[in-house]
Design a protein around this motif. Structure first.
Motif, PDB file in Angstrom:
ATOM      1  N   SER A 187     -26.717  13.273  18.583  1.00  7.91           N
ATOM      2  CA  SER A 187     -26.171  12.027  18.044  1.00  7.91           C
ATOM      3  C   SER A 187     -26.321  11.970  16.525  1.00  7.91           C
ATOM      4  O   SER A 187     -25.380  11.597  15.805  1.00  7.91           O
ATOM      5  CB  SER A 187     -26.878  10.838  18.692  1.00  7.91           C
ATOM      6  N   ALA A 205     -17.335  16.055  15.023  1.00 11.01           N
ATOM      7  CA  ALA A 205     -18.171  14.942  15.473  1.00 11.01           C
ATOM      8  C   ALA A 205     -17.819  14.535  16.900  1.00 11.01           C
ATOM      9  O   ALA A 205     -18.699  14.229  17.713  1.00 11.01           O
ATOM     10  CB  ALA A 205     -18.006  13.751  14.527  1.00 11.01           C
ATOM     11  N   ALA A 206     -16.537  14.526  17.229  1.00  8.05           N
ATOM     12  CA  ALA A 206     -16.111  14.171  18.586  1.00  8.05           C
ATOM     13  C   ALA A 206     -16.638  15.172  19.611  1.00  8.05           C
ATOM     14  O   ALA A 206     -17.057  14.794  20.711  1.00  8.05           O
ATOM     15  CB  ALA A 206     -14.589  14.095  18.649  1.00  8.05           C
ATOM     16  N   GLU A 245     -20.289  14.474  20.118  1.00  4.43           N
ATOM     17  CA  GLU A 245     -20.482  13.267  20.923  1.00  4.43           C
ATOM     18  C   GLU A 245     -20.313  13.574  22.407  1.00  4.43           C
ATOM     19  O   GLU A 245     -21.025  13.049  23.260  1.00  4.43           O
ATOM     20  CB  GLU A 245     -19.501  12.173  20.494  1.00  4.43           C
ATOM     21  N   GLN A 283     -15.984  16.038   9.059  1.00  2.68           N
ATOM     22  CA  GLN A 283     -15.164  16.740  10.037  1.00  2.68           C
ATOM     23  C   GLN A 283     -15.158  15.921  11.335  1.00  2.68           C
ATOM     24  O   GLN A 283     -15.969  16.135  12.233  1.00  2.68           O
ATOM     25  CB  GLN A 283     -15.777  18.127  10.253  1.00  2.68           C
ATOM     26  N   PRO A 284     -14.238  14.941  11.459  1.00  3.66           N
ATOM     27  CA  PRO A 284     -14.203  14.054  12.629  1.00  3.66           C
ATOM     28  C   PRO A 284     -14.052  14.798  13.954  1.00  3.66           C
ATOM     29  O   PRO A 284     -14.611  14.367  14.968  1.00  3.66           O
ATOM     30  CB  PRO A 284     -12.990  13.149  12.355  1.00  3.66           C
ATOM     31  N   GLN A 285     -13.277  15.888  13.971  1.00  3.36           N
ATOM     32  CA  GLN A 285     -13.090  16.628  15.224  1.00  3.36           C
ATOM     33  C   GLN A 285     -14.404  17.238  15.695  1.00  3.36           C
ATOM     34  O   GLN A 285     -14.723  17.218  16.897  1.00  3.36           O
ATOM     35  CB  GLN A 285     -12.038  17.723  15.024  1.00  3.36           C
ATOM     36  N   ALA A 321     -23.905  14.409  14.932  1.00  6.00           N
ATOM     37  CA  ALA A 321     -22.537  13.887  14.957  1.00  6.00           C
ATOM     38  C   ALA A 321     -22.327  12.848  13.859  1.00  6.00           C
ATOM     39  O   ALA A 321     -21.279  12.813  13.206  1.00  6.00           O
ATOM     40  CB  ALA A 321     -22.237  13.282  16.329  1.00  6.00           C
ATOM     41  N   ALA A 322     -23.353  12.006  13.626  1.00  7.22           N
ATOM     42  CA  ALA A 322     -23.244  10.973  12.586  1.00  7.22           C
ATOM     43  C   ALA A 322     -23.126  11.602  11.196  1.00  7.22           C
ATOM     44  O   ALA A 322     -22.365  11.121  10.346  1.00  7.22           O
ATOM     45  CB  ALA A 322     -24.459  10.053  12.653  1.00  7.22           C
ATOM     46  N   ARG A 338     -19.506  13.263  10.906  1.00  6.43           N
ATOM     47  CA  ARG A 338     -18.304  12.450  11.133  1.00  6.43           C
ATOM     48  C   ARG A 338     -17.463  12.260   9.872  1.00  6.43           C
ATOM     49  O   ARG A 338     -16.232  12.347   9.911  1.00  6.43           O
ATOM     50  CB  ARG A 338     -18.705  11.091  11.713  1.00  6.43           C
TER      51      ARG A 338
END
Length: 322
Positions: A18, A32-33, A36, A28-30, A21-22, A25
């Motif tokens: 977690s 992070a997803a 998650e 690189q949003p992908q 991912a934070a 994010r």
């Protein structure tokens, strides 16, 4: 944090995923997803089961052995040279690795890179870790692909690993089929051969316990994206993002293929596309092949052209289907 996540699982793994991912994010949003998704899996899975999943993915699956040198060179003198040079880099940088582990283990290389900087570390990431991650996250060829001696006697040993892995899955499927027939009242063949180490609770060579639950469905598992595959993909996305910014401009050849790919699949400018050259071990193909990876709503898309990057043409993309 990636090093911690890719080490042998311990308590609090979901918190680390977690937090990672934070941090990722905004960059690189992908990635992070993907992290998650792994966090959700870790949160709902007991530590003991996580350890079984980890061993099955990394230790019992030869395609994903978590050693950078193995992924690049296989078990030969080239890897030995790589290990020697890696130890030298560790000493020069004042980095102390776990003496009980081989120095090219993925988590150790990540920890070294996390506390180091400079052109040598950039080269290790760009020419070592990224190609290794590409190999670990590339799906094996289909069962219909016929392998000859040329496929499995090359430098890397990767094709041999893929072949062994396919044979393992086929034998497991065959055993499941026979078990279902028996449950339906059909007679099993008395002389059916059991593959050594595949019975519930048997210990495989090397001391690993293969915990195969009675309702374990190989075909169903193969349809799902493996949680640790998601972590490796997230790491590769993030490293690619960072290395692209650190290095000079992309090559003209990369930009050309990137443009064609965006046009072919109507991808936005902010969508991540990775274009790279990798050694090709298939018989008859050039020494290197071009790989293109990107993500859509349907998931990860991976294509390759059996040509060096400089020789790829727009027509090579026409048959690609997302």
């Amino acid at each position: 944090m990636f090093a911690d996540i890719l080490d042998y699982p311990e308590l609090d793994l979901e918190r680390k995923a977690s937090e990672c991912a934070a941090l990722v994010r905004g960059v690189q949003p992908q990635a992070a997803a993907l992290l998650e998704s792994f966090r959700s899996f870790a949160e709902e899975t007991a530590v003991g089961r996580l350890q079984e999943v980890y061993s099955g993915f990394f230790d019992l699956n030869s395609i994903c052995h978590p050693y950078v040198g193995y992924q690049l060179f296989g078990e030969n003198y080239k890897r030995s040279i790589f290990l020697v040079e890696l130890k030298k880099s560790y000493r020069t940088g004042g980095f102390e690795s776990d003496p009980s582990e081989i120095p090219d283990r993925l988590s150790i290389v990540l920890r070294f890179a996390a506390q180091s900087e400079g052109e040598d570390v950039d080269a290790l990431l760009n020419k070592g870790l990224l190609p290794a991650l590409e190999r670990m996250t590339t799906k094996p060829e289909t069962d219909g692909h016929e392998h000859g001696h040329a496929d499995i006697d090359g430098d890397t040993g990767i094709e041999r690993a893929k072949l062994d892995d396919r044979q393992l899955r086929k034998q497991l499927k065959d055993e499941q089929r026979e078990a279902r027939k028996a449950a339906e009242g059909q007679t099993q063949k008395d002389d059916r051969k059991q593959m050594s180490g595949q019975s519930q609770g048997d210990v495989l060579e090397g001391g690993f316990l293969l915990a195969m639950s009675e309702d374990y469905d190989i075909e169903e598992v193969e349809k799902r994206t493996h949680p640790y595959h998601q972590v490796l993909d997230a790491l590769r996305l993030l490293l690619h993002e960072g290395m692209t910014k650190k290095l000079a401009d992309r090559s003209v050849e990369q930009e050309r293929v990137l443009g064609w790919t965006r046009e072919r699949f109507n991808l936005d400018e902010d969508e991540t596309i990775m274009v790279s050259e990798l050694p090709c071990s298939d018989p008859g193909c050039p020494p290197v092949e071009t790989h293109v990876v990107f993500w859509t709503e349907a998931g990860r898309q991976h294509f390759k052209v059996y040509k060096p990057l400089a020789e790829v043409a727009a027509d090579d993309l026409l048959d690609w289907r997302a």
